[in-house]
Scaffold this motif. Structure first.
Motif, PDB file in Angstrom:
ATOM      1  N   GLY A   1       0.815  -1.211   0.000  1.00  0.00           N
ATOM      2  CA  GLY A   1       0.000   0.000   0.000  1.00  0.00           C
ATOM      3  C   GLY A   1       0.849   1.261   0.000  1.00  0.00           C
ATOM      4  N   THR A   2       1.900   1.269   0.826  1.00  0.00           N
ATOM      5  CA  THR A   2       2.805   2.422   0.874  1.00  0.00           C
ATOM      6  C   THR A   2       3.500   2.624  -0.468  1.00  0.00           C
ATOM      7  OG1 THR A   2       3.193   2.042   3.240  1.00  0.00           O
ATOM      8  CG2 THR A   2       4.777   3.431   2.072  1.00  0.00           C
ATOM      9  N   ILE A   3       4.001   1.531  -1.039  1.00  0.00           N
ATOM     10  CA  ILE A   3       4.702   1.625  -2.327  1.00  0.00           C
ATOM     11  C   ILE A   3       3.751   2.091  -3.426  1.00  0.00           C
ATOM     12  CG2 ILE A   3       5.854   0.260  -4.121  1.00  0.00           C
ATOM     13  CD1 ILE A   3       7.038  -1.458  -1.877  1.00  0.00           C
ATOM     14  N   LEU A   4       2.517   1.579  -3.415  1.00  0.00           N
ATOM     15  CA  LEU A   4       1.537   1.967  -4.432  1.00  0.00           C
ATOM     16  C   LEU A   4       1.262   3.468  -4.391  1.00  0.00           C
ATOM     17  CD1 LEU A   4      -0.586   1.228  -6.595  1.00  0.00           C
ATOM     18  CD2 LEU A   4      -2.193   0.792  -4.718  1.00  0.00           C
ATOM     19  N   LEU A   5       1.006   3.998  -3.199  1.00  0.00           N
ATOM     20  CA  LEU A   5       0.698   5.420  -3.075  1.00  0.00           C
ATOM     21  C   LEU A   5       1.895   6.284  -3.456  1.00  0.00           C
ATOM     22  CD1 LEU A   5      -1.352   5.434   0.271  1.00  0.00           C
ATOM     23  CD2 LEU A   5      -2.221   5.644  -2.065  1.00  0.00           C
ATOM     24  N   LEU A   6       3.094   5.895  -3.024  1.00  0.00           N
ATOM     25  CA  LEU A   6       4.284   6.671  -3.357  1.00  0.00           C
ATOM     26  C   LEU A   6       4.575   6.629  -4.856  1.00  0.00           C
ATOM     27  CD1 LEU A   6       6.746   5.855  -0.420  1.00  0.00           C
ATOM     28  CD2 LEU A   6       5.629   8.036  -0.915  1.00  0.00           C
ATOM     29  N   THR A   7       4.383   5.468  -5.468  1.00  0.00           N
ATOM     30  CA  THR A   7       4.621   5.350  -6.908  1.00  0.00           C
ATOM     31  C   THR A   7       3.647   6.227  -7.682  1.00  0.00           C
ATOM     32  OG1 THR A   7       5.407   3.068  -6.632  1.00  0.00           O
ATOM     33  CG2 THR A   7       4.770   3.746  -8.841  1.00  0.00           C
ATOM     34  N   MET A   8       2.364   6.198  -7.301  1.00  0.00           N
ATOM     35  CA  MET A   8       1.383   7.062  -7.957  1.00  0.00           C
ATOM     36  C   MET A   8       1.778   8.532  -7.820  1.00  0.00           C
ATOM     37  SD  MET A   8      -2.282   5.389  -6.921  1.00  0.00           S
ATOM     38  CE  MET A   8      -2.851   3.823  -7.590  1.00  0.00           C
ATOM     39  N   PHE A   9       2.164   8.925  -6.605  1.00  0.00           N
ATOM     40  CA  PHE A   9       2.521  10.321  -6.359  1.00  0.00           C
ATOM     41  C   PHE A   9       3.749  10.722  -7.170  1.00  0.00           C
ATOM     42  CE2 PHE A   9       5.205  13.315  -3.971  1.00  0.00           C
ATOM     43  CZ  PHE A   9       4.368  14.428  -3.969  1.00  0.00           C
ATOM     44  N   LEU A  10       4.796   9.888  -7.166  1.00  0.00           N
ATOM     45  CA  LEU A  10       6.024  10.222  -7.889  1.00  0.00           C
ATOM     46  C   LEU A  10       5.779  10.296  -9.396  1.00  0.00           C
ATOM     47  CD1 LEU A  10       8.612   8.030  -5.934  1.00  0.00           C
ATOM     48  CD2 LEU A  10       8.442  10.524  -5.930  1.00  0.00           C
ATOM     49  N   CYS A  11       5.000   9.338  -9.924  1.00  0.00           N
ATOM     50  CA  CYS A  11       4.719   9.354 -11.365  1.00  0.00           C
ATOM     51  C   CYS A  11       3.890  10.571 -11.751  1.00  0.00           C
ATOM     52  CB  CYS A  11       3.999   8.067 -11.772  1.00  0.00           C
ATOM     53  SG  CYS A  11       5.040   6.591 -11.697  1.00  0.00           S
ATOM     54  N   ALA A  12       2.878  10.889 -10.948  1.00  0.00           N
ATOM     55  CA  ALA A  12       2.068  12.075 -11.237  1.00  0.00           C
ATOM     56  C   ALA A  12       2.915  13.340 -11.149  1.00  0.00           C
ATOM     57  CB  ALA A  12       0.890  12.150 -10.264  1.00  0.00           C
ATOM     58  N   LEU A  13       3.811  13.401 -10.145  1.00  0.00           N
ATOM     59  CA  LEU A  13       4.681  14.564 -10.000  1.00  0.00           C
ATOM     60  C   LEU A  13       5.630  14.698 -11.191  1.00  0.00           C
ATOM     61  CD1 LEU A  13       5.724  16.916  -8.274  1.00  0.00           C
ATOM     62  CD2 LEU A  13       7.270  15.300  -7.142  1.00  0.00           C
TER      63      LEU A  13
END
Length: 358
Positions: A225-237
Motif C-alpha cells: 500500500g505504501t509503495i503503491l501510493l508513493l509510486t502514484m505520487f512520484l509518477c504524477a509529479l
C-alpha cells in the motif's frame, strides 16, 4: 559411528526444518490457500458479524432468536463484493473515458510519426545519394509485412489461449465460491476450531504459524500500500513536471501497473523515454528514465525495509529472502520467502529452547 556433535545436530535441524517448510510451501500450501483465505476473511468479519448478531434478534415465544453468525458474515461478504464491484465499475468507466479522450489525439500522433519517419528517410536518401522515396517505400513495405505477420501470429495465439482463459476463469469462479462458503463455515465453526486447536498436541506450532501468517499479511499489505501510493505520487509529479495534461490519470495508471505481477513502471516509462530520445526530446526522456530509476529503487528499498521491520528481519535478510523466494516459487515467493525465513528461524529457536516438548 560416533554421536553427532552439537554443530552437526544444528546443521541437521536447520536442513530438516528448511526442507519441511519448502515442501509445505511447494506442495501443501496450494491445496489449502482457499481455506486459509476463507479463515482470514472470517477473522476480519467476525467482530462486525458478532455485533450484528448480538443486536439483531427477534422474540419468539419469549425467547430471543439470533441469526447464525455465518449467515451474517456471508451477507457482509456479499455487500463488500458488491461495493468493490461498483468501485471497479466506476473506475473502469473513468479510465475508458480518459482512453477515449487520449484516442482523439491518436490520429495526430500517427500523422506526426509518419511525418517524422518520412523526413528521416529523406535525410538518409540525400546523405547517401539514394533514389528519392526508396527508403520510404522500403519502410512502408516492412510495416505492411509486420502488420500481416502480427495478424497471422495473433489469431492462432488467441485461438489457443482462449480455452486457457476460459479454463482459468472457471477455476477462479470455483475458488471464489469455495472461499465464500469457507468464510461462512469458518465463522460458524470458529469457536469449535479454536477449541480443537487448543486441545491439539501441536497447539504451539499452530499458534506460532498463525501469528506469523497474520504478521506477514499485515506487513505485506502495509508495504504494498505504501509503495503503491508513493509510486502514484512520484509518477504524477514527474508527469506534472513534464507538463503532461493527463498527469493524474497516468500517474494512477502507472502506479497500479507497477503493483501487478510481471509489470512495472518500466513497462510504460522506458518505451516512452526511448520514443522521446528518438524524437530529440532528451530532457523529457531523461526525466522519464530518472523517474523509472527512482520508483525502482524506492520499491526495492521499501520492500526490504518495511517488510523487514514489520516481520522482524533485517533489511539484508528481507532482501535475500525476497530474492530466494522469487527463485523458488516465482512471483508468490515475494510473500513466501520472508514468511519461510521467519518460520525457519522461529521453529529452530523454539526447538533449541525446548518449547515444543510436551
Amino acid at each position: 559411528m560416533g554421536k553427532p556433535s552439537k554443530k552437526q545436530k544444528k546443521i541437521l535441524l536447520i536442513v530438516g526444518i528448511t526442507g519441511v517448510v519448502y515442501v509445505g510451501f511447494k506442495y501443501l500450501l496450494p491445496l489449502v490457500i482457499p481455506f486459509l483465505a476463507a479463515y482470514l476473511f472470517a477473522i476480519c468479519l467476525k467482530p462486525s458479524a458478532a455485533w450484528i448478531q448480538k443486536n439483531l434478534y427477534i422474540n419468539l415465544k419469549g425467547k430471543k432468536r439470533y441469526l447464525p453468525i455465518g449467515i451474517i458474515g456471508g451477507l457482509e461478504f456479499l455487500v463488500i463484493l458488491i461495493l468493490a464491484g461498483v468501485g471497479v465499475y466506476f473506475g473502469v468507466e473513468k479510465i475508458c473515458r480518459e482512453i477515449t479522450l487520449l484516442s482523439d489525439n491518436l490520429p495526430v500522433w500517427i500523422e506526426n510519426l509518419d511525418y517524422w519517419m518520412t523526413g528521416q528517410c529523406h535525410s538518409l536518401e540525400n546523405a547517401f545519394g539514394l533514389e528519392p522515396n526508396c527508403l520510404v517505400r522500403l519502410v512502408r513495405e516492412i510495416l505492411a509485412g509486420l502488420k500481416v505477420k502480427i495478424k497471422e501470429t495473433a489469431m492462432p495465439f488467441l485461438m489457443i489461449n482462449s480455452m486457457t482463459v476460459v479454463s482459468y476463469t472457471v477455476k477462479v469462479m470455483i475458488v471464489g465460491v469455495i472461499i465464500f462458503l469457507g468464510t461462512i463455515l469458518s465463522l460458524q465453526e470458529m469457536e469449535s476450531l479454536k477449541q480443537r486447536r487448543q486441545n491439539s498436541i501441536f497447539w504451539k506450532e499452530y499458534d506460532m504459524i498463525g501469528c506469523r501468517l497474520m504478521q506477514a499479511g499485515r506487513a505485506f499489505v502495509k508495504t504494498q500500500g505504501t509503495i503503491l501510493l508513493l509510486t502514484m505520487f512520484l509518477c504524477a509529479l514527474g508527469l506534472w513536471i513534464l507538463k503532461n495534461p493527463y498527469y493524474i490519470i497516468l500517474g494512477i495508471f502507472i502506479g497500479l501497473l507497477d503493483a501487478l505481477p510481471v509489470f512495472g513502471t518500466g513497462t510504460i516509462l522506458i518505451p516512452w523515454a526511448i520514443i522521446d530520445f528518438v524524437r530529440g526530446n532528451f530532457a523529457s526522456g531523461a526525466v522519464l528514465i530518472a523517474l523509472y530509476l527512482i520508483c525502482y529503487f524506492m520499491r526495492e528499498f521499501l520492500e526490504a525495509k518495511i517488510m523487514g521491520n514489520q516481520m522482524g528481519l533485517t533489511p539484508l535478510e528481507s532482501l535475500v529472502s525476497l530474492y530466494v523466494g522469487w527463485q523458488l516459487f516465482g512471483l508468490l515467493g515475494f510473500i513466501l520467502g520472508p514468511i519461510g525465513l521467519i518460520l525457519i528461524e522461529d521453529i529452530i529457536e523454539a526447538y533449541e529452547n525446548k518449547e515444543f516438548t510436551t
